[in-house]
Design a protein around this motif. Structure first.
Motif, PDB file in Angstrom:
ATOM      1  N   MET A   1       0.841  -1.189   0.000  1.00  0.00           N
ATOM      2  CA  MET A   1       0.000   0.000   0.000  1.00  0.00           C
ATOM      3  C   MET A   1       0.884   1.249   0.000  1.00  0.00           C
ATOM      4  O   MET A   1       0.906   2.028   0.960  1.00  0.00           O
ATOM      5  CB  MET A   1      -0.944  -0.020   1.198  1.00  0.00           C
ATOM      6  CG  MET A   1      -1.940  -1.173   1.166  1.00  0.00           C
ATOM      7  SD  MET A   1      -3.087  -1.156   2.564  1.00  0.00           S
ATOM      8  CE  MET A   1      -4.086   0.267   2.152  1.00  0.00           C
TER       9      MET A   1
ATOM     10  N   TYR B   1       1.957   4.750  -2.040  1.00  0.00           N
ATOM     11  CA  TYR B   1       1.313   5.680  -2.953  1.00  0.00           C
ATOM     12  C   TYR B   1       2.164   6.917  -3.202  1.00  0.00           C
ATOM     13  O   TYR B   1       2.901   7.368  -2.317  1.00  0.00           O
ATOM     14  CB  TYR B   1      -0.036   6.151  -2.387  1.00  0.00           C
ATOM     15  CG  TYR B   1      -1.000   5.039  -2.076  1.00  0.00           C
ATOM     16  CD1 TYR B   1      -1.764   4.460  -3.091  1.00  0.00           C
ATOM     17  CD2 TYR B   1      -1.161   4.575  -0.771  1.00  0.00           C
ATOM     18  CE1 TYR B   1      -2.657   3.445  -2.812  1.00  0.00           C
ATOM     19  CE2 TYR B   1      -2.059   3.550  -0.489  1.00  0.00           C
ATOM     20  CZ  TYR B   1      -2.805   2.986  -1.510  1.00  0.00           C
ATOM     21  OH  TYR B   1      -3.682   1.980  -1.240  1.00  0.00           O
TER      22      TYR B   1
ATOM     23  N   PHE C   1      -7.333  -1.139 -10.665  1.00  0.00           N
ATOM     24  CA  PHE C   1      -8.412  -0.164 -10.543  1.00  0.00           C
ATOM     25  C   PHE C   1      -9.767  -0.829 -10.787  1.00  0.00           C
ATOM     26  O   PHE C   1     -10.716  -0.657 -10.017  1.00  0.00           O
ATOM     27  CB  PHE C   1      -8.195   0.979 -11.541  1.00  0.00           C
ATOM     28  CG  PHE C   1      -9.234   2.070 -11.460  1.00  0.00           C
ATOM     29  CD1 PHE C   1      -9.008   3.203 -10.700  1.00  0.00           C
ATOM     30  CD2 PHE C   1     -10.433   1.964 -12.161  1.00  0.00           C
ATOM     31  CE1 PHE C   1      -9.965   4.207 -10.623  1.00  0.00           C
ATOM     32  CE2 PHE C   1     -11.397   2.956 -12.092  1.00  0.00           C
ATOM     33  CZ  PHE C   1     -11.154   4.089 -11.318  1.00  0.00           C
TER      34      PHE C   1
ATOM     35  N   ILE D   1     -10.896  -2.969  -7.847  1.00  0.00           N
ATOM     36  CA  ILE D   1     -11.461  -2.225  -6.720  1.00  0.00           C
ATOM     37  C   ILE D   1     -12.840  -1.674  -7.072  1.00  0.00           C
ATOM     38  O   ILE D   1     -13.775  -1.751  -6.279  1.00  0.00           O
ATOM     39  CB  ILE D   1     -10.520  -1.077  -6.307  1.00  0.00           C
ATOM     40  CG1 ILE D   1      -9.233  -1.650  -5.708  1.00  0.00           C
ATOM     41  CG2 ILE D   1     -11.194  -0.144  -5.301  1.00  0.00           C
ATOM     42  CD1 ILE D   1      -8.188  -0.612  -5.375  1.00  0.00           C
TER      43      ILE D   1
ATOM     44  N   PHE E   1     -14.652   2.452  -1.049  1.00  0.00           N
ATOM     45  CA  PHE E   1     -13.700   3.204  -0.220  1.00  0.00           C
ATOM     46  C   PHE E   1     -12.962   2.250   0.719  1.00  0.00           C
ATOM     47  O   PHE E   1     -11.748   2.382   0.928  1.00  0.00           O
ATOM     48  CB  PHE E   1     -14.436   4.272   0.591  1.00  0.00           C
ATOM     49  CG  PHE E   1     -13.515   5.128   1.425  1.00  0.00           C
ATOM     50  CD1 PHE E   1     -12.756   6.126   0.838  1.00  0.00           C
ATOM     51  CD2 PHE E   1     -13.400   4.927   2.790  1.00  0.00           C
ATOM     52  CE1 PHE E   1     -11.897   6.907   1.593  1.00  0.00           C
ATOM     53  CE2 PHE E   1     -12.540   5.696   3.557  1.00  0.00           C
ATOM     54  CZ  PHE E   1     -11.788   6.692   2.953  1.00  0.00           C
TER      55      PHE E   1
ATOM     56  N   ARG F   1     -12.160  -0.808   0.181  1.00  0.00           N
ATOM     57  CA  ARG F   1     -11.137  -1.524  -0.578  1.00  0.00           C
ATOM     58  C   ARG F   1      -9.872  -0.687  -0.767  1.00  0.00           C
ATOM     59  O   ARG F   1      -8.801  -1.234  -1.003  1.00  0.00           O
ATOM     60  CB  ARG F   1     -11.697  -1.938  -1.940  1.00  0.00           C
ATOM     61  CG  ARG F   1     -12.718  -3.069  -1.872  1.00  0.00           C
ATOM     62  CD  ARG F   1     -13.195  -3.474  -3.257  1.00  0.00           C
ATOM     63  NE  ARG F   1     -14.077  -4.633  -3.208  1.00  0.00           N
ATOM     64  CZ  ARG F   1     -14.556  -5.273  -4.271  1.00  0.00           C
ATOM     65  NH1 ARG F   1     -14.224  -4.842  -5.483  1.00  0.00           N
ATOM     66  NH2 ARG F   1     -15.349  -6.311  -4.136  1.00  0.00           N
ATOM     67  N   HIS F   2     -10.004   0.614  -0.672  1.00  0.00           N
ATOM     68  CA  HIS F   2      -8.832   1.486  -0.771  1.00  0.00           C
ATOM     69  C   HIS F   2      -8.038   1.549   0.532  1.00  0.00           C
ATOM     70  O   HIS F   2      -6.881   1.970   0.528  1.00  0.00           O
ATOM     71  CB  HIS F   2      -9.262   2.921  -1.127  1.00  0.00           C
ATOM     72  CG  HIS F   2      -9.519   3.134  -2.586  1.00  0.00           C
ATOM     73  ND1 HIS F   2     -10.736   2.853  -3.169  1.00  0.00           N
ATOM     74  CD2 HIS F   2      -8.727   3.601  -3.578  1.00  0.00           C
ATOM     75  CE1 HIS F   2     -10.683   3.142  -4.456  1.00  0.00           C
ATOM     76  NE2 HIS F   2      -9.469   3.597  -4.736  1.00  0.00           N
ATOM     77  N   THR F   3      -8.662   1.170   1.630  1.00  0.00           N
ATOM     78  CA  THR F   3      -8.053   1.406   2.948  1.00  0.00           C
ATOM     79  C   THR F   3      -7.424   0.178   3.579  1.00  0.00           C
ATOM     80  O   THR F   3      -6.768   0.289   4.619  1.00  0.00           O
ATOM     81  CB  THR F   3      -9.099   1.971   3.925  1.00  0.00           C
ATOM     82  OG1 THR F   3     -10.165   1.006   4.106  1.00  0.00           O
ATOM     83  CG2 THR F   3      -9.693   3.271   3.398  1.00  0.00           C
TER      84      THR F   3
ATOM     85  N   LYS G   1      -5.062  -5.539  -0.238  1.00  0.00           N
ATOM     86  CA  LYS G   1      -5.881  -6.284  -1.189  1.00  0.00           C
ATOM     87  C   LYS G   1      -6.152  -7.703  -0.714  1.00  0.00           C
ATOM     88  O   LYS G   1      -7.250  -8.245  -0.908  1.00  0.00           O
ATOM     89  CB  LYS G   1      -5.181  -6.297  -2.547  1.00  0.00           C
ATOM     90  CG  LYS G   1      -5.972  -6.939  -3.667  1.00  0.00           C
ATOM     91  CD  LYS G   1      -5.229  -6.810  -4.987  1.00  0.00           C
ATOM     92  CE  LYS G   1      -6.026  -7.412  -6.136  1.00  0.00           C
ATOM     93  NZ  LYS G   1      -5.301  -7.258  -7.438  1.00  0.00           N
TER      94      LYS G   1
ATOM     95  N   ILE H   1     -15.553   8.134  -1.266  1.00  0.00           N
ATOM     96  CA  ILE H   1     -15.151   8.479  -2.628  1.00  0.00           C
ATOM     97  C   ILE H   1     -15.897   9.719  -3.112  1.00  0.00           C
ATOM     98  O   ILE H   1     -15.573  10.277  -4.158  1.00  0.00           O
ATOM     99  CB  ILE H   1     -15.381   7.302  -3.601  1.00  0.00           C
ATOM    100  CG1 ILE H   1     -16.860   6.914  -3.673  1.00  0.00           C
ATOM    101  CG2 ILE H   1     -14.526   6.119  -3.237  1.00  0.00           C
ATOM    102  CD1 ILE H   1     -17.162   5.873  -4.742  1.00  0.00           C
TER     103      ILE H   1
END
Length: 487
Positions: free
Chosen positions: A73, A75, A101, A104, A213, A215-217, A220, A470
């Protein structure tokens, strides 16, 4: 043995930190062993947006975030407009959405929000031709005006007469959801009504946004495992996904059956909606199957519901805190359309809250009352330049903490357009939003209709804060009392 183990562990940790700090040339935060930069981020989670803004300012607008070890993770975070221009405009082909992308954003399918390459180009060209159709603009114009008169204003009037505190954000989300649903699939969920019902499709959209959202935090591997086991947030995602698919595929089947019984002339004269267009579009390119129609509908519904509601919510809050801006907006409306409102409008002196309450009034009565009213149409609101500038006021420029619509207006009284890569509310480059102009006129129609009739008093102690999502909605909504504007 314990001493040797400690020495080896210390040596490995040193190697790890050395490697991390060599690979991270522009760190945003202190990089802790194993946990990376996560602890500092979590400590400031309650003020995340302001915190990230402060950190990026200190680092020249760009830096690297390194997540916990083995999570992948990591970025690159930037607010530098030149970097944005590079990615979205100059080197657009280098920055595809990609498999991760689409993984997610799974519910988006192969719609324009997640597609790449030839699929994206096909959808883009198709949408461009559809957005230019006069029938679409006429239908949206008619739909928004009708929804304002038969739902939005009656609901606000009802709340005002009851003297109740209302979540303005909830009202606007319901309005935009019903409106975009009508425009896209020709169906009104009627989530904006006096009793504020819980509509299954709307709840499904909200849960889907939360899941994306989420799934972004997390790593995976975690959400993938949850998906496989159907537990936690991934289970909620699947249920929301199923609710939407049942809803949209039933509409698709019904519409296909209906169209099969119609001639081309009857179809061309029927009420317009994008669902019909996707099924009857004759571009000579390919047949649009149910999956294509489903994905297109989902992407349009997501794009049109939350973003406009979010903008209008923050806009109304800012206007309620800046009476001079409010007065100028009202003056512009009055000067262009000769309304009967008095000059020098101010919420303190020219708004009142009726002291009679009637809990037995039903929506049908309000519909009749509003039938004789008028709402400004698309052509009319194009004259409202100052209102346009006020809607553009987001975080912008050196004096970004000021609410200053004038920055968007030229000396000749025309709207100033900033380069899209500097003002990326509607994306930039080849992926810039095709519905930008349509979104602006709809928001101006809604804003003008509300402010002409009502003003708001935000309840004491209510502090609007951005939600972690999001879509940049307010975390606890916008709680306010509604007052009729004196005329």
């Amino acid at each position: 043995m314990i001493l040797y183990a400690a020495i080896i562990a210390s040596f490995l940790s040193s190697l790890y930190l050395f490697h991390r700090r060599r690979s991270c040339k522009h760190p945003l935060l202190f990089d802790y062993p194993i946990l990376g930069m996560l602890p500092t981020l979590l400590f400031n989670l309650w003020r995340l947006h302001d915190f990230i803004t402060e950190i990026l300012t200190k680092h020249g607008g760009t830096g690297e975030f390194m997540g916990p070890w083995f999570t992948k993770m990591n970025y690159l975070v930037t607010c530098d407009s030149l970097n944005v221009q590079h990615m979205l405009c100059k080197r657009f082909d280098n920055y595809v959405k990609g498999h991760d992308f689409r993984d997610i954003f799974e519910p988006f399918g192969d719609g324009f929000g997640a597609a790449d390459d030839e699929t994206w180009k096909y959808i883009r060209n198709l949408l461009r031709s559809q957005m230019k159709q006069p029938r679409l603009k006429a239908f949206v114009d008619q739909t928004v005006q009708k929804k304002i008169l038969t739902s939005l204003l009656p609901i606000l009037d009802h709340a005002q007469q009851q003297g109740r505190v209302v979540d303005i954000q909830d009202v606007l989300v319901r309005f935009t959801s019903d409106n975009i649903c009508l425009t896209t699939v020709g169906h009104d969920p009627k989530s904006l009504s006096v009793d504020f019902p819980e509509v299954a499709i709307e709840m499904a959209f909200r849960e889907t946004e939360k899941s994306i959202f989420y799934r972004h935090t997390v790593p995976k591997t975690i959400w993938k495992l949850q998906k496989r086991l159907q537990i936690g947030q991934e289970k909620k995602m699947r249920e929301a996904y199923k609710t939407f698919d049942e809803f949209i595929y039933a509409l698709i089947a019904s519409k296909r059956e209906e169209l099969s019984k119609c001639t081309k002339e009857e179809i061309s004269e029927a009420p317009f909606n994008l669902l019909t267009v996707w099924m009857t579009e004759d571009e000579g390119l390919r047949e649009h199957d149910d999956k294509f129609v489903r994905d297109s509908a989902f992407n349009f519904l997501v794009a049109g519901r939350g973003a406009m509601a979010s903008t209008l919510t923050w806009f109304l809050w800012l206007v309620s805190k800046h009476p001079l801006v409010e007065a100028k907006i009202l003056e512009e409306i009055r000067d262009n359309f000769k309304t009967n409102e008095k000059k020098n409008d101010d919420c303190g002196d020219h708004c009142f809250d009726e002291d009679h309450h009637n809990d037995n009034l039903d929506q049908e009565q309000y519909l009749k009352q509003s039938a004789s009213g008028e709402a400004l149409g698309m052509e009319e609101v194009t004259k409202l330049v100052y209102l346009h500038g006020a809607l553009c006021e987001e975080i912008w420029g050196k004096d970004c903490l000021e609410f200053k619509p004038e920055r968007w207006i030229s000396d000749r009284g025309e709207i100033v357009y900033a380069p899209a890569y500097k003002f990326i509310a509607f994306n930039a480059g080849p992926r810039i939003c095709l519905g930008k102009d349509l979104a602006f006129v709809q928001m101006k129609m809604v804003a003008a209709a509300i402010l002409s009739k009502y003003c708001f008093k935000v309840v004491e102690g209510h502090v609007p804060t951005p939600t972690h999502s999001i879509v940049l909605l307010m975390k606890n909504g916008l709680k306010a009392r509604i007052m009729k504007r004196e005329v």
